[in-house]
Design an enzyme around this catalytic site. Sequence first.
Site, PDB file in Angstrom:
ATOM      1  N   ASP A  45      -7.888   2.628 -10.512  1.00 39.79           N
ATOM      2  CA  ASP A  45      -9.413   2.361 -10.175  1.00 39.79           C
ATOM      3  C   ASP A  45      -9.787   1.002 -10.946  1.00 39.79           C
ATOM      4  O   ASP A  45     -10.610   0.407 -10.513  1.00 39.79           O
ATOM      5  CB  ASP A  45      -9.976   3.558 -10.875  1.00 39.79           C
ATOM      6  CG  ASP A  45      -9.881   4.632  -9.874  1.00 39.79           C
ATOM      7  OD1 ASP A  45     -10.309   4.969  -9.141  1.00 39.79           O
ATOM      8  OD2 ASP A  45      -8.626   5.378 -10.476  1.00 39.79           O
ATOM      9  N   GLU A  68     -18.169   1.607  -8.433  1.00 42.48           N
ATOM     10  CA  GLU A  68     -18.150   3.010  -9.086  1.00 42.48           C
ATOM     11  C   GLU A  68     -17.976   3.217 -10.666  1.00 42.48           C
ATOM     12  O   GLU A  68     -18.356   3.934 -11.279  1.00 42.48           O
ATOM     13  CB  GLU A  68     -17.244   3.939  -8.265  1.00 42.48           C
ATOM     14  CG  GLU A  68     -17.163   5.538  -8.698  1.00 42.48           C
ATOM     15  CD  GLU A  68     -16.221   6.544  -7.962  1.00 42.48           C
ATOM     16  OE1 GLU A  68     -16.236   7.445  -8.444  1.00 42.48           O
ATOM     17  OE2 GLU A  68     -15.256   5.899  -7.341  1.00 42.48           O
ATOM     18  N   ASP A 121     -15.913   0.961  -3.923  1.00 41.84           N
ATOM     19  CA  ASP A 121     -15.247   2.112  -4.452  1.00 41.84           C
ATOM     20  C   ASP A 121     -13.965   1.408  -4.620  1.00 41.84           C
ATOM     21  O   ASP A 121     -13.082   1.614  -3.556  1.00 41.84           O
ATOM     22  CB  ASP A 121     -15.285   3.196  -3.540  1.00 41.84           C
ATOM     23  CG  ASP A 121     -14.883   4.599  -4.387  1.00 41.84           C
ATOM     24  OD1 ASP A 121     -13.996   4.542  -5.320  1.00 41.84           O
ATOM     25  OD2 ASP A 121     -15.326   5.573  -4.123  1.00 41.84           O
ATOM     26  N   ILE A 123     -11.176   2.599  -5.867  1.00 42.61           N
ATOM     27  CA  ILE A 123     -10.294   3.717  -5.192  1.00 42.61           C
ATOM     28  C   ILE A 123     -11.158   4.997  -4.904  1.00 42.61           C
ATOM     29  O   ILE A 123     -11.585   5.808  -5.544  1.00 42.61           O
ATOM     30  CB  ILE A 123      -8.986   4.202  -6.148  1.00 42.61           C
ATOM     31  CG1 ILE A 123      -8.231   3.291  -6.325  1.00 42.61           C
ATOM     32  CG2 ILE A 123      -8.309   5.377  -5.578  1.00 42.61           C
ATOM     33  CD1 ILE A 123      -7.085   3.675  -7.223  1.00 42.61           C
ATOM     34  N   ASP A 124     -11.225   4.918  -3.225  1.00 44.59           N
ATOM     35  CA  ASP A 124     -12.315   6.011  -2.794  1.00 44.59           C
ATOM     36  C   ASP A 124     -11.073   7.253  -2.428  1.00 44.59           C
ATOM     37  O   ASP A 124     -10.215   6.905  -1.540  1.00 44.59           O
ATOM     38  CB  ASP A 124     -12.880   5.436  -1.544  1.00 44.59           C
ATOM     39  CG  ASP A 124     -13.575   6.746  -0.928  1.00 44.59           C
ATOM     40  OD1 ASP A 124     -14.209   7.593  -1.634  1.00 44.59           O
ATOM     41  OD2 ASP A 124     -13.814   6.510   0.222  1.00 44.59           O
ATOM     42  N   THR A 126      -9.658   9.248  -5.360  1.00 45.44           N
ATOM     43  CA  THR A 126      -8.894   9.191  -6.480  1.00 45.44           C
ATOM     44  C   THR A 126      -8.006  10.557  -6.770  1.00 45.44           C
ATOM     45  O   THR A 126      -6.586  10.167  -6.963  1.00 45.44           O
ATOM     46  CB  THR A 126      -9.660   8.909  -7.845  1.00 45.44           C
ATOM     47  OG1 THR A 126     -10.389   7.849  -7.773  1.00 45.44           O
ATOM     48  CG2 THR A 126      -8.580   9.086  -8.938  1.00 45.44           C
ATOM     49  N   HIS A 214     -16.435  18.860  -1.716  1.00 44.28           N
ATOM     50  CA  HIS A 214     -17.286  17.723  -0.909  1.00 44.28           C
ATOM     51  C   HIS A 214     -17.669  18.027   0.379  1.00 44.28           C
ATOM     52  O   HIS A 214     -17.948  16.979   1.480  1.00 44.28           O
ATOM     53  CB  HIS A 214     -15.690  16.680  -0.576  1.00 44.28           C
ATOM     54  CG  HIS A 214     -15.475  15.830  -1.792  1.00 44.28           C
ATOM     55  ND1 HIS A 214     -14.420  15.080  -2.066  1.00 44.28           N
ATOM     56  CD2 HIS A 214     -15.904  16.169  -3.233  1.00 44.28           C
ATOM     57  CE1 HIS A 214     -14.345  14.623  -3.183  1.00 44.28           C
ATOM     58  NE2 HIS A 214     -15.079  15.499  -3.927  1.00 44.28           N
ATOM     59  N   SER A 238     -11.057  10.304   1.146  1.00 43.99           N
ATOM     60  CA  SER A 238     -11.429   8.882   1.260  1.00 43.99           C
ATOM     61  C   SER A 238     -12.185   8.571   2.714  1.00 43.99           C
ATOM     62  O   SER A 238     -12.118   9.369   3.513  1.00 43.99           O
ATOM     63  CB  SER A 238     -10.338   8.039   1.002  1.00 43.99           C
ATOM     64  OG  SER A 238      -9.543   7.817   2.176  1.00 43.99           O
ATOM     65  N   LYS A 241     -11.043   8.626   6.723  1.00 46.59           N
ATOM     66  CA  LYS A 241     -11.765   9.563   7.975  1.00 46.59           C
ATOM     67  C   LYS A 241     -12.507   8.533   8.754  1.00 46.59           C
ATOM     68  O   LYS A 241     -12.811   8.883   9.887  1.00 46.59           O
ATOM     69  CB  LYS A 241     -12.522  10.445   7.195  1.00 46.59           C
ATOM     70  CG  LYS A 241     -11.724  11.561   6.280  1.00 46.59           C
ATOM     71  CD  LYS A 241     -12.704  12.548   5.769  1.00 46.59           C
ATOM     72  CE  LYS A 241     -13.575  12.469   4.737  1.00 46.59           C
ATOM     73  NZ  LYS A 241     -12.751  12.280   3.648  1.00 46.59           N
ATOM     74  N   ARG A 255     -19.504  16.059   6.802  1.00 43.90           N
ATOM     75  CA  ARG A 255     -19.856  16.198   5.376  1.00 43.90           C
ATOM     76  C   ARG A 255     -21.174  16.834   4.972  1.00 43.90           C
ATOM     77  O   ARG A 255     -21.951  15.852   4.838  1.00 43.90           O
ATOM     78  CB  ARG A 255     -19.639  14.761   4.821  1.00 43.90           C
ATOM     79  CG  ARG A 255     -19.324  14.846   3.094  1.00 43.90           C
ATOM     80  CD  ARG A 255     -19.089  13.348   2.610  1.00 43.90           C
ATOM     81  NE  ARG A 255     -19.036  13.387   1.324  1.00 43.90           N
ATOM     82  CZ  ARG A 255     -17.835  13.275   0.642  1.00 43.90           C
ATOM     83  NH1 ARG A 255     -16.678  13.052   1.104  1.00 43.90           N
ATOM     84  NH2 ARG A 255     -17.957  13.124  -0.722  1.00 43.90           N
ATOM     85  N   ASP A 270     -19.263   5.418  -1.489  1.00 46.15           N
ATOM     86  CA  ASP A 270     -18.420   6.346  -0.631  1.00 46.15           C
ATOM     87  C   ASP A 270     -18.784   6.316   1.182  1.00 46.15           C
ATOM     88  O   ASP A 270     -17.983   6.936   1.714  1.00 46.15           O
ATOM     89  CB  ASP A 270     -18.654   7.736  -1.094  1.00 46.15           C
ATOM     90  CG  ASP A 270     -18.213   8.087  -2.370  1.00 46.15           C
ATOM     91  OD1 ASP A 270     -17.068   7.458  -2.734  1.00 46.15           O
ATOM     92  OD2 ASP A 270     -18.631   9.007  -2.964  1.00 46.15           O
TER      93      ASP A 270
END
Length: 326
Positions: A45, A68, A121, A123-124, A126, A214, A238, A241, A255, A270
């Site tokens: 990250d 982030e 981000d 690493i969206d 993690t 989430h 992540s 999608k 979501r 995100d």
Amino acid sequence: MSYEQEKQVAIEAALAAAKLCEKVRTERVPESIEKSDKSPVTVADFGSQAVICRAIAAAFPNDLVIGEENAAELRQPTMANQLAQVTSYVQSVVGDVTSDDVLNWIDRGNSEIGERYWTLDPIDGTKGFLRQDQYAVALALVELGEVKLGVLACPALPVDLDRPDGEKGVLFVAVRGEGATMMPLSGGEAQPIRVTAADDVANMRFVESVESGHGDHGRQDAIAKAVGITASSLRMDSQAKYGAVASGRAALYLRLPSPKTPDYREKIWDHAAGTIVVEEAGGRVTDMYGKPLNFSLSAKLVENQGVIVSSGAIHDTVLAALSSGG
């Protein structure tokens, strides 16, 4: 206005960051560090954010970056080993740099909202990264609250979702008014992508997060069934999608707020890159009340609740099902 230079810088930076992340995943078992908000962060990250902020600083020195991560943890004496690891991985993709360079690049991602800014981000997903599963390097350019450019590098995403054991690694790119494309991370020609057609029954499936915190999996499943999607959800971490919806491999991404955190507001990093990729592929993105996502206010989508991403044709039906208590 042309965003060709911004696009090229973003693509090259995202590819370099994805290379770093995969190098970490291949060479060592990634270990997470717990941040103050209890969420995990890894050497990858930090390295990814440093690489991307370095590239933006070189090409657009006056641009703001809202990322982030920050380097506060890495600056602690007890984190000397982790800082050395981050520096080594950054060096592996950009050349000879110092730990101070790395720390300063990471902290370039700590800006506030402005008229023009990048949101990142590194690493969206993690937790997906740690599980050897899906994650994305997500970078977007926002001007006057509108996302103008988005890049998603998804190293673990199959090039063909129907062949999960086949080639992996996909790059999604979108520029406002120019459409969206995807290409293998290994190289090749970028191909235009479109969301699934209304009569494409085979791809009438929906995607949702792996993590129960989430979203609201039960309600999301009910909404999907209410709009005629009978297949079980495809769960992945992540903004991959968003890529699945944009490329026609799914028709819906839901979501909805978790019952445990009903007042939660999503972070801009995100969703910004994924939003433009879906919209430029012909899809639609709103909150659960049909309002466009507002990226002009803060690092959180304070005026929005929940996120609905669709191929477009079913969007109003989804919103109607939600408003009727679905």
